[in-house]
Scaffold this motif. Structure first.
Motif, short mmCIF file in Angstrom:
data_model
loop_
_atom_site.label_atom_id
_atom_site.label_comp_id
_atom_site.label_asym_id
_atom_site.label_seq_id
_atom_site.Cartn_x
_atom_site.Cartn_y
_atom_site.Cartn_z
N UNK A 26 -8.44 9.00 -15.12
CA UNK A 26 -9.16 8.04 -16.01
C UNK A 26 -8.67 6.74 -16.01
N UNK A 27 -9.47 6.01 -16.50
CA UNK A 27 -9.25 4.36 -16.71
C UNK A 27 -8.44 3.83 -15.36
N UNK A 28 -9.21 4.04 -14.22
CA UNK A 28 -8.90 3.60 -13.10
C UNK A 28 -9.20 2.04 -13.07
N UNK A 29 -7.81 1.38 -12.48
CA UNK A 29 -7.88 -0.05 -12.32
C UNK A 29 -7.25 -0.35 -11.09
N UNK A 30 -8.14 -1.23 -10.28
CA UNK A 30 -7.55 -1.87 -9.04
C UNK A 30 -6.78 -3.20 -9.42
N UNK A 31 -5.40 -3.00 -8.68
CA UNK A 31 -4.41 -4.02 -9.25
C UNK A 31 -4.29 -4.94 -7.85
N UNK A 32 -4.37 -4.51 -6.79
CA UNK A 32 -3.99 -5.24 -5.45
C UNK A 32 -5.03 -4.76 -4.32
N UNK A 33 -5.72 -5.95 -3.87
CA UNK A 33 -6.65 -5.69 -2.62
C UNK A 33 -6.39 -6.69 -1.61
N UNK A 34 -5.75 -6.60 -0.39
CA UNK A 34 -5.53 -7.67 0.43
C UNK A 34 -5.39 -7.10 1.85
N UNK A 35 -5.38 -7.97 2.97
CA UNK A 35 -5.32 -7.74 4.25
C UNK A 35 -3.81 -7.48 4.44
N UNK A 36 -3.39 -6.54 5.25
CA UNK A 36 -2.01 -6.58 5.56
C UNK A 36 -1.96 -6.25 7.12
N UNK A 37 -1.08 -6.89 7.71
CA UNK A 37 -0.60 -6.44 9.25
C UNK A 37 -0.20 -5.74 9.44
N UNK A 38 0.76 -5.16 8.69
CA UNK A 38 1.64 -3.79 8.92
C UNK A 38 1.27 -2.84 7.55
N UNK A 39 1.75 -1.56 7.78
CA UNK A 39 1.92 -0.64 6.95
C UNK A 39 3.05 -0.36 6.35
#
Length: 133
Positions: free
Chosen positions: A72-85
């Motif tokens: 519940x209360x889901x919030x996206x905090x970070x969204x970005x491209x990444x070259x490595x995991x």
């Protein structure tokens, strides 16, 4: 190859060992299938999860999570491209929340609202470093 790194926070609904095990089982099964890696930090008042992998698969996983009534209360905090995991070897690393993570009082006072993307990512970098030791 570029991957999508997505970090979200939610509050668990009905947090108990059975619920947590179900979340982890579902995550690992789907993530292995979809080439997603990541980590889940858990405690009774917080799920903080990092997902990384092919953008379409990460987006689909996040859509499933948003429909999952264990969150519940889901919030996206970070969204970005990444070259490595960060968690390349983990379908879903499970970490209980550490004492250095935001306290319940800090979360209630809005710590996630004021945290920068780099501060949120730093939480998972620290978990990754601890996993190496």
């Amino acid at each position: 190859m570029s991957h999508l790194r997505l970090i979200y926070a939610s509050r668990p609904f009905g947090f108990d060992p059975g619920t947590l095990n179900g979340v982890l089982l579902d995550s690992r099964r789907c993530n292995l299938r979809d080439d997603i890696t990541g980590a889940l930090i858990t405690r009774a008042d917080l799920f903080l999860q990092l997902l990384e992998g092919p953008p379409d698969k990460v987006n689909a996983a996040y859509d499933r999570i948003r429909r999952d009534d264990r969150h519940i209360e889901i919030r996206e905090l970070v969204r970005r491209d990444a070259d490595t995991r960060l968690f390349a070897g983990w379908a879903m690393r499970d970490d209980p929340a550490r004492s250095w993570l935001w306290s319940r009082e800090e979360l209630a006072a809005g710590a996630l609202d004021t945290a920068s993307e780099s501060e949120v990512e730093a939480v998972f970098v620290r978990v990754w470093r601890e996993a190496l030791n």
